[in-house]
Design an enzyme around this catalytic site. Sequence first.
Site, short mmCIF file in Angstrom:
data_model
loop_
_atom_site.label_atom_id
_atom_site.label_comp_id
_atom_site.label_asym_id
_atom_site.label_seq_id
_atom_site.Cartn_x
_atom_site.Cartn_y
_atom_site.Cartn_z
N GLU A 311 -6.80 26.90 24.39
CA GLU A 311 -6.50 26.38 25.69
C GLU A 311 -5.41 25.31 25.15
OE1 GLU A 311 -8.26 23.77 29.24
OE2 GLU A 311 -9.38 23.74 27.38
N HIS A 326 -2.82 30.11 26.21
CA HIS A 326 -3.56 30.25 27.26
C HIS A 326 -2.55 29.61 28.13
CE1 HIS A 326 -5.85 28.26 30.61
NE2 HIS A 326 -6.42 29.58 30.42
N HIS A 366 -7.23 37.07 30.81
CA HIS A 366 -8.50 36.48 30.30
C HIS A 366 -9.04 37.24 29.53
CE1 HIS A 366 -8.66 32.10 30.76
NE2 HIS A 366 -7.66 32.40 32.02
#
Length: 630
Positions: A311, A326, A366
Amino acid sequence: MSLLHEKQIRVLKLFERLSVAASGEHIPADQIDPRLKTVGELPNSAFFSCFLPAHLEEAKKLIEIFYSAKDFDDFIHLAEQARTFVNSTLFAFAAEVAVLHRADARGIIVPPIQEIFADRFVPADTLIRAFSVATTKPAGDESDVIIDVQETGNILDPEYKLAYYREDIGVNAHHWHWHVVYPSVYDSKFFGKKKDRTGELFYYMHQQMCARYDCERLSNGLTRMVPFHNFEEPLEGYAAHLTHIASGRHYAPRPDGLAMTDLRLVDVQDMQRWTERILEAIHLGKVIDSEGNDIILDEETGADILGSLIESNLESKNRQFYGNLHNWGHVMMAYIHDPDGRFRETPGVMTDTATSLRDPIFYRFHRFIDNVFQEYKKTLPVYSKDNLTFSNIQITDCKVNAKISNVIHTFIREDELELTHCMNFGSPGSVKARYHHLDHESFSYIINANNNGAEEKKGTVRIFLAPKYDELGNIIPLDEQRRLYIEMDKFDTDLRPGKNIIVRSSTDSTVTISSTYTFKELLHGEDLEEDRTEFCSCGWPQHLLVPKGSSKGMVYDLFVMITDAEKDKVPASGKKLCNDALSYCGVMDEKYPDKRAMGYPFDRTITAQSHAEFLTPNMMVSNITVRFQD
C-alpha cells in the site's frame, strides 16, 4: 441540548453542500489563519485521490493542522476557514480523519459520505432530473421530490449482471470509510500511537472483497474473475455515468481495449520492477529496510509488513526501494485514456475510494495484489492438526434457522438517498434518489457443541461461507475454495461441560455495521453517546452480508469452527468503544481483537484433499442454500 449534540451540529455544518463551498464562500486572504497557509494548493475543480502522492501530502498537512488545534472550538474555526478554499474532497477526507482521532470529538459521527457527495453514488442524469423537477415545482409546494435511479449499463456488457453489487451505495461508502480509518498518511510518530496490524488489515479487507466478488459472479452464472496479471494487457472498458459537482465535469469512462502506459511521474516498468522486488523479498523471506537491514517476514508480522509495503503507507519499511505498487496501479488505470495529460481529461473512477469499487478492473487488480500476498502465504507451514484442534470441544450440529431451515432468501429492496445536503435545489422539502440494493432475510445460526472436559471453557466461534461448486458445476477443491471463503461472523462464547447450544443472529455479525445514521438523524441528535466513535461507522453493509445466490438456489458450504479463546485473546486496555465490524476495522486505539492471522484457518495453503481430511472435531461444514427471489 447536550454538549455532544451541540458539537455534532457544528461538525455537520462543515459538510453541508461541501462541493460548492469553496466556490461560494470567500474569506479575504489576510484574515485566513496563518496555520492554514501550507494548504489549498489543490484546486477545488481537481479530482482528489487517496492514491496520488501529491494529493496525500496536502491531505497529511491538513489532517495534522486539524489534529493540532488547541481545542474543539479552535478545530471548528480552522475547519470553517479551510472549507472555503481547500479542495472539497480533500477537506472532507482530512476533517473526517481529524474527527475520528481527536479526543474532544469522541461520540461525534460524521454524516454519511453518500449524502455529502451524492454525485459519487448517484448517476448524473438522476441528479439533473431531480434538479429539474425540484426547481419547477409550483410556488408553495413543499412535497418531497423522489427520482428513480436509472440503470447505467445493459446486457451487451457481461459485467452488467454485477452492477447491483459493484454500484451498491453501502459498499462504496464502506471503502471510503475504511481508508479514512486507515489513511495511508497516518504518521504514528506524529499521533503518538501506532495502528495495530494496518498492513494486514489492508490485505485482509481487500482479499475478502475479491472472495465476495467471485461469490457474486458464480451466483450470476459467470466464471470467476481472471486476475490482472500483465501490465501490457488490454483492459475491459467501464463507464460510471457519475459527475463531479465541484468541477462540473464527469468521471471519464474507459474505452475497451486500452492498456496501461507510462504516466509523467511513474512508468509501467516501475510497476513491474516493484512487483519483482516484492516477490523476491517474499521468496528470500526478508525485506530490506531503508537503512539496508534485513527484516524477516515471519509468521506473525510478515503479512503486516508486506501490506504496508504494497500500500506504501507510512509504515512501509522502504518506500524508495519497494515503491508504491497499489496506489500507482489505481492512478494508472484511472488515467489510462490520457496518461500524459495532453487532453486535460478527467480521471476514471479508479482514482477515488468512494467510486473505485464500481469498476470491474478494481477486483481484478486487487486479485493480482492478493496473489502477491498468497505467494507469501505459500512460504508458511501448513496448519498442523495441533494448530487447528481445541481439545475436548466437539461440534455435533450446525444449521441456519430462517423461514426454511438451511435456506437463506435474498431479494432486491428499495431505498432512498437524501440529495439536499449535497446540492442546493432552491426549493423547500426533501429531494431524494430512489435506488435498489440486494438484501437478505434475517436468520440465525444454531450450533450444537459438546465440551467433553470437566471445566468451563471460553471459545471463539468463527463462521465462514463459500460456494461449493465452480462455474462448471464441479466441487471446488479445498485449497481453491479457501480463497472464496467469506467471513460471516466471529464471537466469543462460554462452553459449559456437557452439551451447549449456541444461537447467534445474523444482525450481530462482527463483519457488518448495524446501522448508519442519516444527516437528519444526526441533526436531531438521536442515539448520540460519548462511547461511540466515528470508528463505529466503518464496516461492511449489513444488507450485503449474504451473496445473492441464484433463483433455483445456490449451494454454499457453511464452515463453523470453535477455537480456544484463551489462545486467541489479545490484551485490551478497557471497554471496547464499539463491537461493530471488528473483522475489517479493528478497534480504535487497541490491538486487533484476535491473535490469529486474519482469515484463519483459510489464510494458508491447505494440503488436505477434502473437508473430511481437513476437519477436526471442533469444526463442522454444513450445506446451506442461498435462494434469490426476484
